[in-house]
Design a protein around this motif. Structure first.
Motif, short mmCIF file in Angstrom:
data_model
loop_
_atom_site.label_atom_id
_atom_site.label_comp_id
_atom_site.label_asym_id
_atom_site.label_seq_id
_atom_site.Cartn_x
_atom_site.Cartn_y
_atom_site.Cartn_z
N LYS A 146 3.25 16.29 16.96
CA LYS A 146 4.12 16.73 15.86
C LYS A 146 4.50 15.59 14.93
CE LYS A 146 8.35 19.36 15.00
NZ LYS A 146 9.53 20.03 15.63
N GLY A 147 4.63 14.37 15.45
CA GLY A 147 5.08 13.25 14.63
C GLY A 147 3.98 12.61 13.80
N LEU A 148 2.73 13.03 13.97
CA LEU A 148 1.63 12.44 13.23
C LEU A 148 1.35 13.24 11.96
CD1 LEU A 148 -0.81 11.57 16.15
CD2 LEU A 148 0.92 10.13 15.07
N GLN A 149 1.06 12.54 10.87
CA GLN A 149 0.88 13.19 9.58
C GLN A 149 -0.56 13.13 9.08
OE1 GLN A 149 3.90 11.05 7.37
NE2 GLN A 149 5.42 12.62 7.81
N ALA A 150 -1.48 12.78 9.96
CA ALA A 150 -2.90 12.77 9.62
C ALA A 150 -3.71 12.91 10.89
CB ALA A 150 -3.29 11.50 8.87
N MET A 207 -8.08 -5.67 -11.53
CA MET A 207 -8.36 -4.41 -10.86
C MET A 207 -7.04 -3.80 -10.40
SD MET A 207 -10.53 -4.04 -7.32
CE MET A 207 -10.92 -2.46 -6.55
N ARG A 208 -6.86 -2.52 -10.62
CA ARG A 208 -5.69 -1.81 -10.11
C ARG A 208 -6.11 -0.96 -8.92
NH1 ARG A 208 -2.06 -1.16 -14.49
NH2 ARG A 208 -0.48 -0.45 -12.99
N VAL A 209 -5.33 -1.02 -7.84
CA VAL A 209 -5.60 -0.16 -6.69
C VAL A 209 -4.39 0.73 -6.46
CG1 VAL A 209 -7.23 -1.76 -5.61
CG2 VAL A 209 -4.81 -1.90 -5.04
N ALA A 210 -4.66 1.96 -6.06
CA ALA A 210 -3.62 2.95 -5.86
C ALA A 210 -3.78 3.60 -4.49
CB ALA A 210 -3.68 4.02 -6.95
N TYR A 211 -2.67 4.10 -3.99
CA TYR A 211 -2.63 4.81 -2.70
C TYR A 211 -3.62 5.97 -2.71
CZ TYR A 211 -0.52 7.81 0.95
OH TYR A 211 -0.30 8.60 2.04
N ALA A 212 -4.39 6.09 -1.62
CA ALA A 212 -5.33 7.20 -1.49
C ALA A 212 -5.17 7.96 -0.18
CB ALA A 212 -6.77 6.69 -1.61
N GLY A 213 -4.28 7.52 0.68
CA GLY A 213 -4.07 8.21 1.95
C GLY A 213 -3.60 7.22 3.00
N ARG A 214 -3.16 7.77 4.14
CA ARG A 214 -2.72 6.92 5.25
C ARG A 214 -3.11 7.56 6.56
NH1 ARG A 214 2.62 8.72 7.14
NH2 ARG A 214 2.93 6.66 8.07
N ASN A 215 -3.07 6.76 7.62
CA ASN A 215 -3.51 7.26 8.92
C ASN A 215 -2.48 8.14 9.61
OD1 ASN A 215 -1.65 5.26 9.54
ND2 ASN A 215 -2.87 4.34 11.18
N GLY A 216 -1.32 8.33 8.99
CA GLY A 216 -0.33 9.25 9.52
C GLY A 216 0.50 8.73 10.66
N ARG A 217 0.34 7.46 11.01
CA ARG A 217 1.12 6.86 12.09
C ARG A 217 2.48 6.40 11.57
NH1 ARG A 217 -1.23 6.84 17.45
NH2 ARG A 217 -3.47 7.12 17.16
N PRO A 218 3.45 6.20 12.46
CA PRO A 218 4.80 5.82 12.02
C PRO A 218 4.84 4.42 11.42
CG PRO A 218 4.66 5.82 14.41
CD PRO A 218 3.41 6.46 13.92
N TYR A 219 5.73 4.25 10.45
CA TYR A 219 5.92 2.97 9.77
C TYR A 219 6.99 2.15 10.49
CZ TYR A 219 7.59 -0.37 6.27
OH TYR A 219 7.99 -1.51 5.63
N THR A 220 6.74 0.85 10.65
CA THR A 220 7.72 -0.08 11.22
C THR A 220 7.89 -1.25 10.27
OG1 THR A 220 7.16 0.49 13.50
CG2 THR A 220 8.21 -1.65 13.14
N SER A 221 9.11 -1.61 9.95
CA SER A 221 9.40 -2.74 9.07
C SER A 221 9.25 -4.04 9.85
CB SER A 221 10.82 -2.63 8.52
OG SER A 221 11.22 -3.86 7.93
N ILE A 222 8.30 -4.87 9.45
CA ILE A 222 8.12 -6.13 10.18
C ILE A 222 9.25 -7.11 9.86
CG2 ILE A 222 5.63 -5.83 10.34
CD1 ILE A 222 5.36 -8.01 8.16
#
Length: 372
Positions: A146-150, A207-222
């Motif tokens: 349930k916690g995964l978004q991809a 060159m400009r790069v933009a967000y195209a997706g993520r692996n859906g795992r939780p984010y942690t602030s280093i």
């Protein structure tokens, strides 16, 4: 958005407290024309039913109706723009049950890079893999927690997408398609956190790069992990110090960055003009100082938010924040009803200020009035 629906979504997290515009500190002093121009960006996208990059709550009928009014007269001067917001919206303080509102900052970094790897440019940004499936809000897939978004699409069905460590160790195989290479792993990591970048290539072009997706795992602030470990203290934490630590401690830095399981994929954003901001979650370029990232599970893009707090200038100096901003973006770490990310712009100075903003703030949402 009727406050009844908003209150229902916020139940257990916050309450909405009705205010008047007279209750907003220095409301009359803001540049409402600048806020109105930022609001129009949302309105054009909503009117065109443009696809959102990271879908948020659907806009309610009244917000769409107000946008149609705004689009009929897009060049409002400052007094009329103020009157527009006062006529069509009602302010509500967003009062969290357990804490104060909290505001951080983000920006579009600029680094040097190369389209081809060599001894200097070795750390890639990857394109979105073909087997990556983004799971829409509120939905699920068989075999995916349930916690995964991809998820990863395989011949046998779906499986959790690999985390950062596994991807860096080669888990994507032929699905890993670099679009550009950076000098330092910390530079690539910062681009992952910010979601976009300007990259000055070896031939002098940008060159400009933009967000195209993520692996859906939780984010942690280093940064938070470093503070918890006693490597740095929160008061003196800056982006420059963090980048320096990552560069000076390559072994520990690699382990630290892998604490953040989230991994971002990119595309080349060649449609952006040099003066454009990066593309936000709503699907169009952000406006420095007026675009706000919000929790997309709670709020719709296009909603105006009045913020009261402090904006850092340096470690030792700050200025009052009394500003009307528009929800244009979202982020994995932006979770909660009174949680926002302030977009500062592009480049080093914007990054320095963004890295200093970790402040309590008062959030006031401007809810659309019922339109006849």
């Amino acid at each position: 958005m009727p406050e009844g629906e908003a209150a229902s979504r916020l139940a257990g997290q916050a309450r909405l407290e009705a205010l008047s515009f007279d209750d907003l500190d220095a409301w009359a002093d803001d540049d409402h024309a600048a806020a109105f121009r930022a609001f129009l960006r949302s309105c054009r996208a909503l009117d065109a039913r443009a696809a959102e990059l990271r879908p948020a709550q659907a806009p309610e009928r009244d917000l769409l109706a107000i946008c149609r009014v705004a689009l009929k007269d897009p060049d409002l001067p400052r007094p009329e723009a103020r009157r527009f917001f006062e006529t069509h919206f009602r302010p509500f303080a967003v009062v969290p049950h357990s804490s104060q509102g909290f505001l951080t900052g983000y920006y579009e970094p600029e680094f040097q890079g190369s389209r081809t790897p060599d001894s200097r440019y070795r750390f890639p940004l990857l394109a979105r893999p073909d087997d990556l499936v983004t799971i829409p809000q509120g939905e699920s897939l068989p075999g995916i927690g349930k916690g995964l978004q991809a998820a990863r699409r395989t011949e046998q069905g779906y499986e959790p997408y690999p985390d950062r460590a596994a991807i860096e160790d080669g888990a994507l195989g032929s699905q890993a398609k670099p679009i550009v290479y950076l000098r330092e792993p910390g530079e690539a990591f910062i681009i992952h956190v910010q979601g976009s970048s300007r990259i000055r290539l070896t031939d002098g072009s940008v060159m400009r790069v933009a967000y195209a997706g993520r692996n859906g795992r939780p984010y942690t602030s280093i940064g938070r992990v470093l503070v918890q470990r006693g490597e740095m203290d929160l008061e003196s934490m800056t982006l420059a110090r963090l980048m320096g630590w990552l560069k000076d401690n390559p072994g520990p830095a690699r382990e630290l960055m892998r604490q953040n399981q989230s991994y971002i994929f990119f595309r080349e954003a060649d449609e952006l003009a040099p003066g454009d901001g990066p593309i936000g979650g709503a699907g169009f370029p952000l406006v420095p100082g007026r675009s706000l990232a919000v929790d997309r599970q709670l709020w719709a893009y296009g909603l105006p938010f009045w913020l009261e707090g402090r904006l850092p200038l340096t470690l030792d100096r700050s200025e009052p924040l009394r500003r009307l901003m528009i929800a244009h973006d979202t982020g994995s770490a932006i979770v909660g009803p009174a949680r926002g990310d302030f977009f500062f712009g592009s480049g080093e100075e914007a990054g320095n200020r963004a890295g200093l903003l970790r402040h309590a703030a008062r959030f006031v949402v401007l809810m659309p009035k019922a339109q006849r």
